[in-house]
Design an enzyme around this catalytic site. Sequence first.
Site, PDB file in Angstrom:
ATOM      1  CG  ASP B 155      -1.675   1.316   1.194  1.00  0.00           C
ATOM      2  OD1 ASP B 155      -2.677   1.374   0.558  1.00  0.00           O
ATOM      3  OD2 ASP B 155      -1.510   2.241   2.194  1.00  0.00           O
ATOM      4  CG  ASP B 308      -5.400   5.527   3.191  1.00  0.00           C
ATOM      5  OD1 ASP B 308      -4.295   5.013   3.587  1.00  0.00           O
ATOM      6  OD2 ASP B 308      -5.407   5.816   2.139  1.00  0.00           O
ATOM      7  CG  PHE B 326      -0.829  11.772  -2.495  1.00  0.00           C
ATOM      8  CD1 PHE B 326      -1.811  12.193  -3.166  1.00  0.00           C
ATOM      9  CD2 PHE B 326       0.311  11.652  -3.133  1.00  0.00           C
ATOM     10  CE1 PHE B 326      -1.841  12.550  -4.466  1.00  0.00           C
ATOM     11  CE2 PHE B 326       0.437  12.245  -4.539  1.00  0.00           C
ATOM     12  CZ  PHE B 326      -0.507  12.363  -5.124  1.00  0.00           C
TER      13      PHE B 326
END
EC number: 3.5.2.3
Lengths: 313, 432
Positions: B155, B308, B326
């Site tokens: 990820d 997340d 991000f």
Amino acid sequence: MSFQRKDLLGLRGMTAQEISYILDTALPMKDVIQRDIKKVPTLRGKTVVCLFYEASTRTRTSFELAGKYMSADTINISTSTSSVVKGESLIDTGKTIDAMGADIIVLRHGASGAPALLGKHVKARIINAGDGFHEHPTQGLLDMLTIRERKGTLEGLTVTILGDILHSRVARSNIWGLTTMGAKVRVCGPATLLPPEIEALGVEAFTSVEEALEGADVVNVLRMQLERQQKGLFPSIREYARLFALNKERLKRCKSDVLVLHPGPMNRGVEIANDVADADFSAIEEQVTNGVAVRMAILYLMMGGGTANGSVH
Amino acid sequence: MALYIKKGRVIDPANEIDEIRDLKIDNGKIVASGLAVAEEATEVDEVIDCEGMLVIPGLIDLHCHLREPGGEAKETIASGTRAAARGGFTAVSAMANTAPVCDSQSGVEFLLKRAAETGIVRVYPIGAITKGLKGQELAEMADMATCGAIAFSDDGKTLSRSDLMRQALQYAQMCQRLIICHCEDDDLVHDGVMHEGYWSTILGLKGIPAVAEDIIVARDIQLAEDTGSAVHIAHVSTAGAVELIRQARARGVNVTGEVCPHHLALTDSAVEGYNSSTKVNPPLRTEKDRQALKEGLRDGTLTILATDHAPHTTEEKAREYAYAPFGISGLETAWPLYWRELIEEKVMTISEMVASLTIHPAKRCNLPGGTLSVGAPADITVIDPNMEENVSLEGWESQGKNTPFLGWTLRSWPICTIVNGQIVMKDRKIVD
């Protein structure tokens, strides 16, 4: 009326009244530029810092002269974005300039939104001198001033913007400004260089230059950045020129009194043919002069100027 | 001394319970559940009166970034698990993209050791699929599984090589572990910073097209089908991905997908103004995508809710939009955002939403917890469904202050978090 916003970030959201007011204010500024002694005391004691993170000759010089013609102290800081990515942040640089007493920071930056970010963190007023692919409001204003001078009005005109629309801040500022002023705007370029949903901005999009030029009053030709070819956005300069270059043959489709603009610097023979660039119907040099006038007007209005005729005479 | 949770509305989807009852907790386990169980409490016991409150299994987050080791300025296991507890989570799964990458037995052991020393909720390690997240060689998955990795994921990065993804799926199946896929085609993303569409055109920011996600979701579904392996799609954000997962599940592919709170609560229009807290991967999408995610949750295509949680330092985020990293710090606002988007919007029942945050993720990765069964570990969250709170940094536990929800008034907040029978959060504050 005065310029109410703290910062000039773009033409999106600006009213027709505001744009007209700026253009009206720019007109008497042109007289100053054409004088033998090009100096008025209007901005004496004011400081303008041109903070440029991208190479620029034209825009930086234009702002610098605009300030100097009105007796402001102008300072240039040029630096490359890459060095700044590693070093001092934009906000820290801005705060430093702020602390030195700058009244206005003119910012050119490769990242869209950088002027908005800076404006939130400094007391000085920000003028966006071009940020990424976002906006270049003073270019949009000088283009409109040039068109208005030649055509008498902006309303009802058909303006074709030709070239790399995707990566063009000039195109976006033109689109917002011109549509607000009642012009019909067309954009034209290779399919790969038209931004997604561009028509939602109130323009018509074309991939055929012939169709895009049909009956146009004004053609604004954008600079083709040659490195786009390496990213696979178009196959070759040769093919681009064959499909999209503005030449005399193609211009026949426009109105007979067509006006041609180019924000410069030009790639002659790529996006614009030599004989078009130098023809009478091109206003490319006038754009440069008008650029100084528009920037004088903006500096004046943002330093708290009153009416257009107030102190410039 | 026992702990009683009295008169709460106990919602335990795994046992199909949704009624007012009491729970008794002793020795870290739920030892009794029923009407009037709390009547037997004596003076030495602790009783939490939960009238009007929801009593649910402790929330389990399958997807968060705790940043330790290597990114301690952004978050630590200590601060990240405090944020989790404040958000009602009793267990979080830490992604492998730390420095060094959690791609070996020692990485997993380090994480578990630090979690035992400094964490206040359960921490489950997710190991890397490939060594160093480089996408070139498989990491030692069997070793990591043996010492506690619950799943494998690269990820933060897409495993670009299809051959390696296929082999990873085969190998993980042998290890009886799930592969969690970050799905974005690198070539299509190519320096993009927000969703490609109307707003990227206006803002002049490089776009990430929805098809960048769809294309890898499609590939990974095909590879899962081909190998007969289980695959889980992280942070589903596009209508196209929802439809691909829907079709795959209909034909029996072992695929699940998760949805993050920000993709439900925001669209790409939030990027206007260039607030870098809206910069997240995959990016905030369009209203159409947002509605498709809700439809996917409603019809059971998407069964897992995950945060997340991706904390960053304030200085990293105080940059030009294109240069900011991000990620959204999401643990502390997840529950009320889901509530707003799924309960208030009548997408799911409370029980279904609780299942997506508890028993579904637990089952998917064979984790303990996720139920309020007698005998289960006492991981319990108490929610005040009527509490309104303004999102602010006051009391914020995560070191990552990068939330785009500051100033939002949200309803329904976790007010008590119990891990293994211990109260770790009460009245919105960590119990130190």
